[in-house]
Enzyme design. Sequence first.
Site, PDB file in Angstrom:
ATOM      1  N   ASP A   1       9.635 -13.191   7.305  1.00  0.00           N
ATOM      2  CA  ASP A   1       8.545 -13.479   8.060  1.00  0.00           C
ATOM      3  C   ASP A   1       7.444 -14.517   7.419  1.00  0.00           C
ATOM      4  OD1 ASP A   1       7.116 -12.695  10.523  1.00  0.00           O
ATOM      5  OD2 ASP A   1       5.369 -12.149   9.078  1.00  0.00           O
TER       6      ASP A   1
ATOM      7  N   LYS B   1       7.829  -5.111  17.238  1.00  0.00           N
ATOM      8  CA  LYS B   1       8.111  -5.799  15.795  1.00  0.00           C
ATOM      9  C   LYS B   1       7.332  -4.953  14.733  1.00  0.00           C
ATOM     10  CE  LYS B   1       6.360  -9.866  13.154  1.00  0.00           C
ATOM     11  NZ  LYS B   1       5.593 -11.113  13.151  1.00  0.00           N
TER      12      LYS B   1
ATOM     13  N   ARG C   1       1.152 -13.272  -0.243  1.00  0.00           N
ATOM     14  CA  ARG C   1       1.643 -11.692   0.379  1.00  0.00           C
ATOM     15  C   ARG C   1       1.145 -11.020  -0.824  1.00  0.00           C
ATOM     16  NH1 ARG C   1       2.487  -9.508   4.925  1.00  0.00           N
ATOM     17  NH2 ARG C   1       3.802 -11.283   5.571  1.00  0.00           N
TER      18      ARG C   1
ATOM     19  N   ASP D   1       8.151 -12.670  19.278  1.00  0.00           N
ATOM     20  CA  ASP D   1       6.928 -13.373  18.692  1.00  0.00           C
ATOM     21  C   ASP D   1       7.235 -15.006  18.009  1.00  0.00           C
ATOM     22  OD1 ASP D   1       4.345 -13.535  17.178  1.00  0.00           O
ATOM     23  OD2 ASP D   1       5.299 -12.935  15.193  1.00  0.00           O
TER      24      ASP D   1
ATOM     25  N   PHE E   1      -3.106  -0.088  14.897  1.00  0.00           N
ATOM     26  CA  PHE E   1      -2.663  -0.709  13.739  1.00  0.00           C
ATOM     27  C   PHE E   1      -2.646  -2.373  13.779  1.00  0.00           C
ATOM     28  CE2 PHE E   1      -0.084  -2.520  10.197  1.00  0.00           C
ATOM     29  CZ  PHE E   1      -0.683  -1.854   8.988  1.00  0.00           C
TER      30      PHE E   1
ATOM     31  N   LYS F   1       0.911  -1.188  -0.077  1.00  0.00           N
ATOM     32  CA  LYS F   1      -0.108   0.038  -0.181  1.00  0.00           C
ATOM     33  C   LYS F   1       0.967   1.152   0.194  1.00  0.00           C
ATOM     34  CE  LYS F   1      -2.374  -1.517   3.650  1.00  0.00           C
ATOM     35  NZ  LYS F   1      -1.760  -2.898   3.615  1.00  0.00           N
TER      36      LYS F   1
ATOM     37  N   ASP G   1       6.841 -17.884   9.129  1.00  0.00           N
ATOM     38  CA  ASP G   1       5.312 -18.273   9.255  1.00  0.00           C
ATOM     39  C   ASP G   1       4.678 -19.499   8.413  1.00  0.00           C
ATOM     40  OD1 ASP G   1       5.482 -16.649  11.334  1.00  0.00           O
ATOM     41  OD2 ASP G   1       4.345 -15.092  10.298  1.00  0.00           O
TER      42      ASP G   1
ATOM     43  N   PHE H   1      12.405  -6.748   3.203  1.00  0.00           N
ATOM     44  CA  PHE H   1      13.411  -7.390   3.785  1.00  0.00           C
ATOM     45  C   PHE H   1      12.619  -8.324   5.006  1.00  0.00           C
ATOM     46  CE2 PHE H   1      15.840  -6.940   7.954  1.00  0.00           C
ATOM     47  CZ  PHE H   1      16.689  -8.296   7.856  1.00  0.00           C
TER      48      PHE H   1
ATOM     49  N   ASP I   1      -4.796  -5.569  12.053  1.00  0.00           N
ATOM     50  CA  ASP I   1      -4.356  -6.474  11.351  1.00  0.00           C
ATOM     51  C   ASP I   1      -4.731  -8.004  11.731  1.00  0.00           C
ATOM     52  OD1 ASP I   1      -2.860  -5.578   9.015  1.00  0.00           O
ATOM     53  OD2 ASP I   1      -0.883  -6.706   9.780  1.00  0.00           O
ATOM     54  N   ASP I   2      -4.508  -8.135  13.090  1.00  0.00           N
ATOM     55  CA  ASP I   2      -5.108  -9.333  13.647  1.00  0.00           C
ATOM     56  C   ASP I   2      -6.368  -9.617  13.477  1.00  0.00           C
ATOM     57  OD1 ASP I   2      -2.361  -9.488  14.581  1.00  0.00           O
ATOM     58  OD2 ASP I   2      -2.837  -9.443  16.911  1.00  0.00           O
TER      59      ASP I   2
END
Length: 437
Positions: free
Chosen positions: A186, A284, A195, A257, A323, A142, A190, A181, A327-328
């Site tokens: 990530d 993070k 993405r 995390d 924010f 974005k 994960d 990066f 996201d969660d």
Amino acid sequence: MVVRAHISFSYSLKISDTVQIKFYQKGAVSPADGAKSAGAVSAGSLSGTALLKKRVNLKFCIQKEINITTKIHVIMALNGHDETSEIPRKIPRIEPSELEQFDDLFPELVNVLHQKWSDNKEITDALNWFTKVSEYNVPFGKKNRGISVVTTYKLLVEDVSKEDIKLARILGWCIEWLQAFFLVNDDIMDKSITRRGQPCWYKQNNVGLIAVNDAVYLEACVYEILKHYFRKKPYYIDLVELFHQISMQTVMGQCLDLITVPVDGKVDFTKFTEERYNAIVKWKTSYYSFYLPVALAMYMAGITGEDVHTKAKTILIKMGTFFQIQDDYLDCFGDPSAIGKIGTDIQDNKCSWLVIQALKRVNKEQRTELQNNYGCDDPTKIQKVKDLYEQLDLQTVYRDYEENSFNLLMNLIDKNCDMLPKEVFTAFAYKIYKRQK
């Protein structure tokens, strides 16, 4: 013959618009025989095929080179005109948006990174590979972080020069490289699938764990760009030290995390506390997503005082928590076509805001249900967790949180904005308030 070409055009599209463009050239082929290209394009502004939200290589069946005639017909077709319409003698000049001007700078930066090492012919294959790495992973977000450097700088400095605006955009792109990066690594850790609406980089054919090295390259790009454009600026060291500091803070958060979840993948809710969650988010996400863009603009504007940076950081760290909770929520309840990825927090056994809220509200039976199904990559078990979230009415819990937190955030801005324009922070706040992606 088939010619592969890049056509430069600009047009704003709504979410999930589908572009159906017909290309033809007078005297070459007829409209009926013209080559076609179609692709689903998410929200944003298009500025050349290299910056399409969906990577679409346009192929044209034509008999001559693409020229301005074709370009004008593309613009007319996108605006609802019949592509056979007569080309107007004068095309009204439309000032490009900040996003378009920001996007236009990307090819220059990729070229700088390539040309710096191009005299070393033995690494040509590596340079070509890394160009693909940047083009796939950097320009399709974005870009809120990157553009925020520019908007913040304009708020801090009156009568900004074109040169300084370009430099602010370049710093914005440095954030986009830094984020790439983080995200490439990530996604590997994960085991993510998509993405930004595309398969994750490591999921691409012939990439795999080469992506680990590619991520290191993406971080190195930040310092190559800074050196090329800023090494003679009085604030150069401030920029370099800030990026190093932010990188260290972010990997600390990433570590928190990762180690919150046992290596063996067992579900251990004893570590899933609000204190741990807030620490993960602060380190993070908040530093690089919110403080970094503003701090870069401040250093560019000559604002270096520790007190003013501390006050800015207080607001922006809180905004980062707001924010991340969004996201969660979107990871579970958002539309994958809008957010650009398939949520994996449940099966990844993440210490997310939703599971923490669930743990605060479950009865004994519901906790057992959550324990037995959380952290399992099984569609049936994932759905059971989502059903439990629905039973606990976590969507209402989230909406209440969103309203209350936004009001608290605006109060925090009022109390800490004696040294910077309030708009520096409210612009961020309104941009993320009630976001759906």
